[in-house]
Design an enzyme around this catalytic site. Sequence first.
Site, short mmCIF file in Angstrom:
data_model
loop_
_atom_site.label_atom_id
_atom_site.label_comp_id
_atom_site.label_asym_id
_atom_site.label_seq_id
_atom_site.Cartn_x
_atom_site.Cartn_y
_atom_site.Cartn_z
N GLU A 67 9.71 -1.93 2.40
CA GLU A 67 8.92 -0.79 1.98
C GLU A 67 8.72 0.15 3.18
O GLU A 67 8.24 -0.29 4.22
CB GLU A 67 7.55 -1.25 1.46
CG GLU A 67 6.72 -0.10 0.92
CD GLU A 67 5.31 -0.53 0.53
OE1 GLU A 67 4.67 -1.26 1.30
OE2 GLU A 67 4.85 -0.10 -0.54
N SER A 102 -1.26 -3.75 2.06
CA SER A 102 0.06 -4.28 2.41
C SER A 102 0.15 -5.78 2.17
O SER A 102 -0.87 -6.49 2.14
CB SER A 102 0.34 -3.98 3.88
OG SER A 102 -0.60 -4.68 4.67
N CYS A 152 2.20 3.72 -3.98
CA CYS A 152 2.66 2.33 -4.10
C CYS A 152 3.82 2.20 -5.07
O CYS A 152 4.74 1.42 -4.84
CB CYS A 152 1.51 1.42 -4.51
SG CYS A 152 0.73 1.92 -6.04
N LYS A 161 -15.06 -2.03 1.40
CA LYS A 161 -14.55 -1.73 2.75
C LYS A 161 -13.35 -0.80 2.59
O LYS A 161 -12.25 -1.23 2.25
CB LYS A 161 -14.19 -3.07 3.41
CG LYS A 161 -13.13 -3.11 4.48
CD LYS A 161 -13.32 -2.29 5.69
CE LYS A 161 -12.11 -2.38 6.61
NZ LYS A 161 -11.28 -1.18 6.55
N GLY A 204 -2.50 -8.91 2.68
CA GLY A 204 -2.71 -9.79 1.53
C GLY A 204 -2.56 -11.26 1.91
O GLY A 204 -3.36 -12.11 1.51
N GLU A 210 -3.23 -6.42 -4.85
CA GLU A 210 -2.28 -5.37 -5.30
C GLU A 210 -1.52 -4.93 -4.06
O GLU A 210 -2.12 -4.30 -3.17
CB GLU A 210 -3.05 -4.16 -5.84
CG GLU A 210 -3.73 -4.38 -7.16
CD GLU A 210 -2.76 -4.35 -8.31
OE1 GLU A 210 -1.55 -4.15 -8.08
OE2 GLU A 210 -3.23 -4.53 -9.43
P1 NAD Z 1 -3.26 -2.29 4.93
O1 NAD Z 1 -2.99 -3.65 4.37
O2 NAD Z 1 -2.91 -2.04 6.33
O3 NAD Z 1 -4.81 -1.94 4.78
C1 NAD Z 1 -5.47 -2.02 3.54
C2 NAD Z 1 -6.93 -2.35 3.79
O4 NAD Z 1 -7.00 -3.64 4.36
C3 NAD Z 1 -7.63 -1.40 4.78
O5 NAD Z 1 -8.96 -1.18 4.35
C4 NAD Z 1 -7.61 -2.21 6.07
O6 NAD Z 1 -8.65 -1.86 6.96
C5 NAD Z 1 -7.81 -3.61 5.53
N1 NAD Z 1 -7.36 -4.66 6.45
C6 NAD Z 1 -6.37 -4.60 7.37
N2 NAD Z 1 -6.30 -5.76 8.04
C7 NAD Z 1 -7.25 -6.58 7.54
C8 NAD Z 1 -7.66 -7.91 7.82
N3 NAD Z 1 -7.10 -8.64 8.78
N4 NAD Z 1 -8.67 -8.43 7.08
C9 NAD Z 1 -9.25 -7.73 6.08
N5 NAD Z 1 -8.92 -6.44 5.80
C10 NAD Z 1 -7.93 -5.88 6.52
O7 NAD Z 1 -2.53 -1.28 3.94
P2 NAD Z 1 -2.51 0.32 4.04
O8 NAD Z 1 -1.56 0.70 5.11
O9 NAD Z 1 -3.89 0.86 4.07
O10 NAD Z 1 -1.90 0.69 2.61
C11 NAD Z 1 -0.55 0.79 2.37
C12 NAD Z 1 -0.08 -0.40 1.57
O11 NAD Z 1 -0.83 -0.50 0.36
C13 NAD Z 1 1.36 -0.26 1.13
O12 NAD Z 1 2.02 -1.49 1.27
C14 NAD Z 1 1.24 0.12 -0.34
O13 NAD Z 1 2.36 -0.18 -1.13
C15 NAD Z 1 0.06 -0.67 -0.75
N6 NAD Z 1 -0.53 -0.11 -1.97
C16 NAD Z 1 -0.44 -0.82 -3.14
C17 NAD Z 1 -0.96 -0.31 -4.33
C18 NAD Z 1 -0.88 -1.09 -5.63
O14 NAD Z 1 -1.54 -0.70 -6.61
N7 NAD Z 1 -0.14 -2.17 -5.70
C19 NAD Z 1 -1.61 0.94 -4.32
C20 NAD Z 1 -1.68 1.65 -3.11
C21 NAD Z 1 -1.15 1.11 -1.94
#
Ligand code: NAD
Length: 488
Positions: free
Chosen positions: A392, A236, A293, A182, A240, A258
């Site tokens: 962040e 995020s 990230c 997804k 998580g 992650e």
């Molecule tokens: P996000 O958590 O908003 O979305 C990530 C994914 O989760 C997307 O596919 C989204 O559709 C899905 N999602 C959102 N709500 C959900 C739910 N209720 N149930 C299941 N899936 C859901 O994050 P983002 O804005 O896409 O990414 C940015 C974040 O990712 C930042 O916090 C960044 O630091 C982190 N990040 C971490 C790493 C790492 O390796 N640690 C790498 C890249 C990004």
Amino acid sequence: MDALRGASVPPQRLFIDAKSQDAEGAPLDVFSPIDGRQLTTLAGATASDVDRAVASARAAFEDGRWRRQPPAARKKVLHKLADLIQENALELAVLGVRDNGTEIAMALKAEPGSAAGTFRYYAEALDKISGEIAPTAENVLGLVHREPVGVVGAIVPWNFPLMIGAWKLAPALAAGNSVVLKPAESASLSLLRLAELAVEAGLPPGVLNVVTGSGAVTGEALALHMDVDILVFTGSGATGRRLLQYSAQSNLKRCYLELGGKSPNVVFADAPDLDMAAKAAANAIFRNAGQVCVAGSRLLVQRDIHDDFVAAVARHTAALKVGDPLDLATGIGAVHSPDQLRAHLNFVTGAQEDGATVALGGNQILQDTGGWYMEPTLLTGVKPSARIAQHEVFGPVLAVTPFEDEADAVAKANDSVYGLAAGVWTSNLSRAHRMVREIRAGVVHVNTYGGADGTVPLGGVKQSGNGHDKSLHALDRYLDLKTAWISL
Ligand code: NAD
């Protein structure tokens, strides 16, 4: 590049059972951060669409069309996929940039370039996975088998979708699992294309399915699904947390998360080359508009060199051109969405309320493009407790705080709920090792920032998560241990 820039992108559908399929839900509009214009639409998968994708993955797993293939055959498919990614690198990179706004110079390297390397790495690893014979008593034989887990649910973010997608897909597939992927609703295009290339490379139908749609509908349905065995996630902390709840509400699937970071980049007065450190500090936060990230978003500078060092960071920042992500000379691309841009500007206002000074930037720019761009922003005098030091931003905003000595640097570096990455600049070897030991983070860079290859793990501690992508360590999460206890 120009032809690819303007190419029309047809409405996107789901990818299930190696076929492009319609979704039951309403389509989602996809806008490009480059100019704010609509790029295409994305299929909105409902819970029943997700059911179909999981059923397809389950069927592929149970009949063994992939996991039972000899390792040499699976290896060939993953290498072929890497070849196809390389052959289509420009198309994949440009499509991804139009979708998420990363500058093309970085995207070419970090997206298809890195994804191809990741598939090759795990292709080479998959025929080195062995079980064990336990040191039992004479009258028994204890064998430890390592088996694929089953159906993997992978949920990935919009920054670097191909690179991060490959970090999940390559080890999962190498280990013989089936996957339902997804992607983020605002960066699905390159991963949908990758799934087509995987089938062209010889991956059997159903082994990799892609469901697109919102997190709240599609992502939730996947995470709650009773027939998904493990969930691997990058995104995020807020999402998580939800995934852990969904796991508890459903089948207790294992979750590897992650998450975000607020990574400290610590510069001592005895750094070997302060100008190089200043250039690296600017790149560490401003490339990809801070949407990385491991971005070094907190700059901790020893007080004796603070003012000169901040001036050098500002000078190097000025050399990074903000603008069209599809121009190879661009150093800082677009902010991913208008909501995010608003949130970044609010962070800057909040930082000023908390006592920080805007030394550089702070504003939205290039409004005439229709896209979403922000000046790289340098905030000085940031107190460790200030919101801008603790939260962040995930944007081009650098918070600078002075420190006195090594103990103060360690205390300030660790004053965070996050623990993803860090940097240390010093020519004192003992100090470098002490700092690596004392800083609580998944990776500590010394006299450099951000570089790493596929041979080493990437993952966080504290609220940066519990998972590790990359390296042979990542394979373990896609394999279950099974004991055979045989009476002789
Ligand atoms: P996000 O958590 O908003 O979305 C990530 C994914 O989760 C997307 O596919 C989204 O559709 C899905 N999602 C959102 N709500 C959900 C739910 N209720 N149930 C299941 N899936 C859901 O994050 P983002 O804005 O896409 O990414 C940015 C974040 O990712 C930042 O916090 C960044 O630091 C982190 N990040 C971490 C790493 C790492 O390796 N640690 C790498 C890249 C990004």
